[in-house]
Scaffold this motif. Sequence first.
Motif, PDB file in Angstrom:
ATOM      1  N   VAL A  80       0.838  -1.166   0.035  1.00 53.00           N
ATOM      2  CA  VAL A  80       0.108  -0.249  -0.116  1.00 53.00           C
ATOM      3  C   VAL A  80       0.915   1.336  -0.083  1.00 53.00           C
ATOM      4  N   LEU A  81       2.176   0.956   0.070  1.00 55.33           N
ATOM      5  CA  LEU A  81       3.069   2.436   0.102  1.00 55.33           C
ATOM      6  C   LEU A  81       3.091   2.712  -1.493  1.00 55.33           C
ATOM      7  N   GLY A  82       3.024   3.980  -1.722  1.00 57.28           N
ATOM      8  CA  GLY A  82       2.968   4.693  -3.102  1.00 57.28           C
ATOM      9  C   GLY A  82       4.107   4.749  -3.484  1.00 57.28           C
ATOM     10  N   GLU A  83       4.348   4.828  -4.852  1.00 56.40           N
ATOM     11  CA  GLU A  83       5.849   5.061  -5.379  1.00 56.40           C
ATOM     12  C   GLU A  83       6.356   6.077  -4.983  1.00 56.40           C
ATOM     13  N   ASN A  84       5.748   7.166  -4.675  1.00 56.76           N
ATOM     14  CA  ASN A  84       6.201   8.629  -4.368  1.00 56.76           C
ATOM     15  C   ASN A  84       6.206   9.001  -2.806  1.00 56.76           C
ATOM     16  N   ASP A  85       5.605   7.952  -1.919  1.00 53.85           N
ATOM     17  CA  ASP A  85       5.357   8.135  -0.734  1.00 53.85           C
ATOM     18  C   ASP A  85       6.860   7.976   0.158  1.00 53.85           C
ATOM     19  N   ALA A  86       6.868   8.829   1.202  1.00 55.99           N
ATOM     20  CA  ALA A  86       8.287   8.734   1.960  1.00 55.99           C
ATOM     21  C   ALA A  86       8.304   7.423   2.541  1.00 55.99           C
ATOM     22  N   ALA A  87       9.346   7.013   2.958  1.00 56.48           N
ATOM     23  CA  ALA A  87       9.341   5.639   3.730  1.00 56.48           C
ATOM     24  C   ALA A  87       9.172   6.142   5.345  1.00 56.48           C
ATOM     25  N   PRO A  88       8.387   5.337   5.876  1.00 48.14           N
ATOM     26  CA  PRO A  88       8.406   5.597   7.547  1.00 48.14           C
ATOM     27  C   PRO A  88       9.434   5.249   8.198  1.00 48.14           C
ATOM     28  N   ASP A  89       9.724   6.154   9.199  1.00 41.43           N
ATOM     29  CA  ASP A  89      10.901   6.051   9.992  1.00 41.43           C
ATOM     30  C   ASP A  89      10.711   5.407  11.254  1.00 41.43           C
ATOM     31  N   TYR A  90      10.498   4.021  11.259  1.00 36.91           N
ATOM     32  CA  TYR A  90      10.118   3.374  12.589  1.00 36.91           C
ATOM     33  C   TYR A  90      10.356   1.985  12.232  1.00 36.91           C
ATOM     34  N   GLU A  91      10.677   1.216  13.221  1.00 35.50           N
ATOM     35  CA  GLU A  91      11.137  -0.431  13.196  1.00 35.50           C
ATOM     36  C   GLU A  91      10.370  -1.271  13.646  1.00 35.50           C
ATOM     37  N   GLY A  92       9.234  -0.779  14.368  1.00 34.73           N
ATOM     38  CA  GLY A  92       8.237  -1.451  14.890  1.00 34.73           C
ATOM     39  C   GLY A  92       8.298  -2.164  16.423  1.00 34.73           C
ATOM     40  N   GLU A  93       7.595  -2.897  16.815  1.00 35.42           N
ATOM     41  CA  GLU A  93       7.808  -3.482  18.299  1.00 35.42           C
ATOM     42  C   GLU A  93       8.541  -4.847  18.169  1.00 35.42           C
ATOM     43  N   GLN A  94       9.650  -4.927  18.926  1.00 34.47           N
ATOM     44  CA  GLN A  94      10.513  -6.172  18.649  1.00 34.47           C
ATOM     45  C   GLN A  94      10.544  -7.034  19.990  1.00 34.47           C
ATOM     46  N   HIS A  95      10.495  -8.059  20.205  1.00 35.62           N
ATOM     47  CA  HIS A  95      10.712  -8.801  21.263  1.00 35.62           C
ATOM     48  C   HIS A  95      11.230 -10.320  20.856  1.00 35.62           C
ATOM     49  N   PHE A  96      11.855 -10.874  21.748  1.00 35.44           N
ATOM     50  CA  PHE A  96      12.582 -12.220  21.539  1.00 35.44           C
ATOM     51  C   PHE A  96      11.327 -13.379  22.226  1.00 35.44           C
ATOM     52  N   VAL A 100      12.666 -17.321  18.166  1.00 33.64           N
ATOM     53  CA  VAL A 100      12.831 -16.069  17.256  1.00 33.64           C
ATOM     54  C   VAL A 100      12.598 -14.672  17.875  1.00 33.64           C
ATOM     55  N   THR A 101      13.068 -13.677  17.082  1.00 33.60           N
ATOM     56  CA  THR A 101      12.688 -12.199  17.362  1.00 33.60           C
ATOM     57  C   THR A 101      11.515 -12.002  16.476  1.00 33.60           C
ATOM     58  N   GLN A 102      10.423 -11.528  17.290  1.00 38.38           N
ATOM     59  CA  GLN A 102       9.079 -11.196  16.471  1.00 38.38           C
ATOM     60  C   GLN A 102       9.089  -9.614  16.251  1.00 38.38           C
ATOM     61  N   VAL A 103       8.864  -9.276  14.956  1.00 31.84           N
ATOM     62  CA  VAL A 103       8.736  -7.808  14.844  1.00 31.84           C
ATOM     63  C   VAL A 103       7.210  -7.474  14.280  1.00 31.84           C
ATOM     64  N   VAL A 104       6.672  -6.779  14.939  1.00 32.11           N
ATOM     65  CA  VAL A 104       5.077  -6.229  14.852  1.00 32.11           C
ATOM     66  C   VAL A 104       5.246  -4.815  14.459  1.00 32.11           C
ATOM     67  N   ILE A 105       4.514  -4.577  13.416  1.00 36.59           N
ATOM     68  CA  ILE A 105       4.181  -3.020  13.080  1.00 36.59           C
ATOM     69  C   ILE A 105       2.754  -3.172  12.835  1.00 36.59           C
ATOM     70  N   ARG A 106       1.923  -2.334  13.614  1.00 38.89           N
ATOM     71  CA  ARG A 106       0.364  -2.232  13.538  1.00 38.89           C
ATOM     72  C   ARG A 106      -0.052  -1.314  12.466  1.00 38.89           C
ATOM     73  N   GLY A 107      -1.085  -1.385  12.034  1.00 39.49           N
ATOM     74  CA  GLY A 107      -1.746  -0.519  10.831  1.00 39.49           C
ATOM     75  C   GLY A 107      -3.005  -1.151  10.262  1.00 39.49           C
ATOM     76  N   GLU A 108      -3.601  -0.522   9.492  1.00 36.85           N
ATOM     77  CA  GLU A 108      -4.991  -0.787   8.732  1.00 36.85           C
ATOM     78  C   GLU A 108      -4.611  -1.890   7.762  1.00 36.85           C
ATOM     79  N   GLY A 109      -5.625  -2.623   7.568  1.00 34.53           N
ATOM     80  CA  GLY A 109      -5.498  -3.816   6.484  1.00 34.53           C
ATOM     81  C   GLY A 109      -4.870  -4.966   6.920  1.00 34.53           C
ATOM     82  N   ALA A 110      -4.916  -6.225   6.102  1.00 32.16           N
ATOM     83  CA  ALA A 110      -4.240  -7.339   6.659  1.00 32.16           C
ATOM     84  C   ALA A 110      -2.951  -7.277   6.660  1.00 32.16           C
ATOM     85  N   ALA A 111      -2.113  -8.048   7.530  1.00 33.74           N
ATOM     86  CA  ALA A 111      -0.787  -7.948   8.081  1.00 33.74           C
ATOM     87  C   ALA A 111      -0.091  -9.050   7.136  1.00 33.74           C
ATOM     88  N   LEU A 112       1.116  -8.570   7.037  1.00 36.73           N
ATOM     89  CA  LEU A 112       2.043  -9.553   5.958  1.00 36.73           C
ATOM     90  C   LEU A 112       2.785 -10.635   7.367  1.00 36.73           C
TER      91      LEU A 112
END
Length: 313
Positions: A80-96, A100-112
Amino acid sequence: MDNLSHLIRTLAPSGTVNLHCLLAGIWVAPHPEAPPGHVPYHVILDGKLRLRTGHGTQIFEAGDVLVFPHGTSHTLESVVLGENDAAPDYEGEQHFNGAVTQVVIRGEGAALDMLCGKFIMGETGSSLLRSLPDVLHIRASERTPLFALIEIMRSESADPKPGSAALIDELSSALFTLLMRRLMAEKHLTGTVLALLADARMSRAVEAVLLDPAQPWTVGTMAERAHVSRATFARRFAQLGGLSPLEWVTSVRMELAARLLVREGLAANQVAERCGYASEAAFGRVFKKHYRSGPGTYRRDMLKQTSENLSRV
């Protein structure tokens, strides 16, 4: 022993899973060039992503496995990131989570839902993977061993139990074998050194050179190992491997030289002897032609690059 088993034994890969990612909304995940011998991979369990490389962009979805044989830098991003959109400056929530280390970024729509890991090759691995493309795409169809193995990796990563961390790494190593099996079945290895190892006669010569690259190899002595005529060997080698036998011998020696210079810190004259060159000067000429810099400069540049890459991990 069958040819694929020979191939895996020669590559001697080990595998790890670094991250289990659940990424929703807008996100960008840049991946710098990997250290030598490290082969990153991504397994898409659910959802979609956009892969961005120097060759353009492409969308991939659940069931796709992406492998980077040369550790090429790449960026994964939200579809959903547009070709001209600026890249967000965050790494999400991380915990081991214990495995494994799980990385979670919350937002609208289905998660990858994605597993990210790497294969670490043995001493000759980079040479054998050299002719493969920058990105390999393998589809894990349902009701196949590859799909079943990925499902176990998903389960052990999401809901770890005692022994899950060790099991995931073992499964990651097995994943490499199943990926190579799929590539061989789909004839994707033609024009690569791996195709030579998949050939019963050519593999004898290839393994002999890998065991002792400093020997004064000629087309004739390699053909003797393969039990074919010199002309047949040269023709078959070029057809399967995509380069001449002596070009490949040089590439194996140069990879050995780079490893001895950088990892073991040997002097140039010692490396020349270990790689089968009669003099340091002769070795230096071939090395500079191959890497476009002399042994000393190459060592300094690679140590600096490896340090920078590891600092980003």
